[in-house]
Design a protein around this motif. Structure first.
Motif, PDB file in Angstrom:
ATOM      1  N   ARG A  24       0.835  -1.212   0.000  1.00 34.61           N
ATOM      2  CA  ARG A  24       0.000   0.000   0.000  1.00 34.61           C
ATOM      3  C   ARG A  24       0.871   1.265   0.000  1.00 34.61           C
ATOM      4  NH1 ARG A  24      -4.868  -2.021   3.843  1.00 34.61           N
ATOM      5  NH2 ARG A  24      -5.684  -3.419   2.276  1.00 34.61           N
ATOM      6  N   ASP A  25       1.954   1.244   0.772  1.00 34.34           N
ATOM      7  CA  ASP A  25       2.875   2.390   0.756  1.00 34.34           C
ATOM      8  C   ASP A  25       3.477   2.589  -0.637  1.00 34.34           C
ATOM      9  OD1 ASP A  25       2.417   2.906   3.419  1.00 34.34           O
ATOM     10  OD2 ASP A  25       4.210   1.832   4.132  1.00 34.34           O
ATOM     11  N   ASP A  28       0.859   4.121  -2.844  1.00 31.66           N
ATOM     12  CA  ASP A  28       0.742   5.554  -2.543  1.00 31.66           C
ATOM     13  C   ASP A  28       1.892   6.343  -3.176  1.00 31.66           C
ATOM     14  OD1 ASP A  28      -1.594   5.187  -1.136  1.00 31.66           O
ATOM     15  OD2 ASP A  28      -0.620   5.145   0.847  1.00 31.66           O
ATOM     16  N   ARG A  29       3.085   5.770  -3.072  1.00 32.72           N
ATOM     17  CA  ARG A  29       4.257   6.435  -3.665  1.00 32.72           C
ATOM     18  C   ARG A  29       4.084   6.550  -5.177  1.00 32.72           C
ATOM     19  NH1 ARG A  29       8.712   5.418  -6.389  1.00 32.72           N
ATOM     20  NH2 ARG A  29       8.360   3.189  -6.495  1.00 32.72           N
ATOM     21  N   GLN A  31       1.245   6.483  -6.876  1.00 31.90           N
ATOM     22  CA  GLN A  31       0.168   7.430  -7.163  1.00 31.90           C
ATOM     23  C   GLN A  31       0.650   8.866  -7.013  1.00 31.90           C
ATOM     24  OE1 GLN A  31      -2.975   6.190  -4.530  1.00 31.90           O
ATOM     25  NE2 GLN A  31      -3.940   4.899  -6.104  1.00 31.90           N
TER      26      GLN A  31
END
Length: 137
Positions: A24-25, A28-29, A31
């Motif tokens: 997920r991290d 996010d990075r 995105q």
């Protein structure tokens, strides 16, 4: 078959064996990078629009300038036409100067003839004096 991308990879890690939180991290990075690229593209698009607007404005200004220059040249040509007063005045002045030059030339030629006549009379008198001196002496 799709060709393989050979540029720099945007993935910094392998996803196999990563925990769900790490994945997920990473999403996010990624995105965030996509969002940054979208902003950069929007900025370039605005810059391109500004450049296109500037080019359009400059083209319109150039067209107005060319039209103004064309009008001034046409006005200048019409003012130098044979019917224009400037051209008539120039013709009159040329004729006057030509007549004055002819008169001055005739006057100076008359003076030159008088001087030559005077010099001829003096030369004849001088010859008479020289001959008289040789005869008398």
């Amino acid at each position: 078959m799709h060709e393989e991308y050979k540029g720099k990879s945007i993935f910094t890690r392998r996803y196999v064996g990563m925990s769900e939180e790490a994945i997920r991290d990473e999403i996010d990075r990624l995105q965030g990078q996509v969002y940054a690229l979208e902003k950069a593209l929007d900025s370039l698009k605005e810059d391109d629009k500004d450049f296109i607007d500037a080019i359009t404005d400059n083209q319109a200004k150039m067209e107005r300038l060319i039209n103004d220059i064309d009008k001034k040249i046409t006005k200048l040509q019409s003012s130098l036409d044979y019917d224009a007063p400037i051209k008539n005045q120039l013709d009159i002045a040329t004729k006057d100067i030509g007549a004055k030059l002819k008169a001055a030339n005739k006057e100076s030629l008359d003076k030159l003839i008088r001087v030559l006549q005077f010099n001829t009379v003096i030369l004849i008198l001088l010859l008479c004096v020289v001959i008289y001196r040789f005869v008398v002496i």
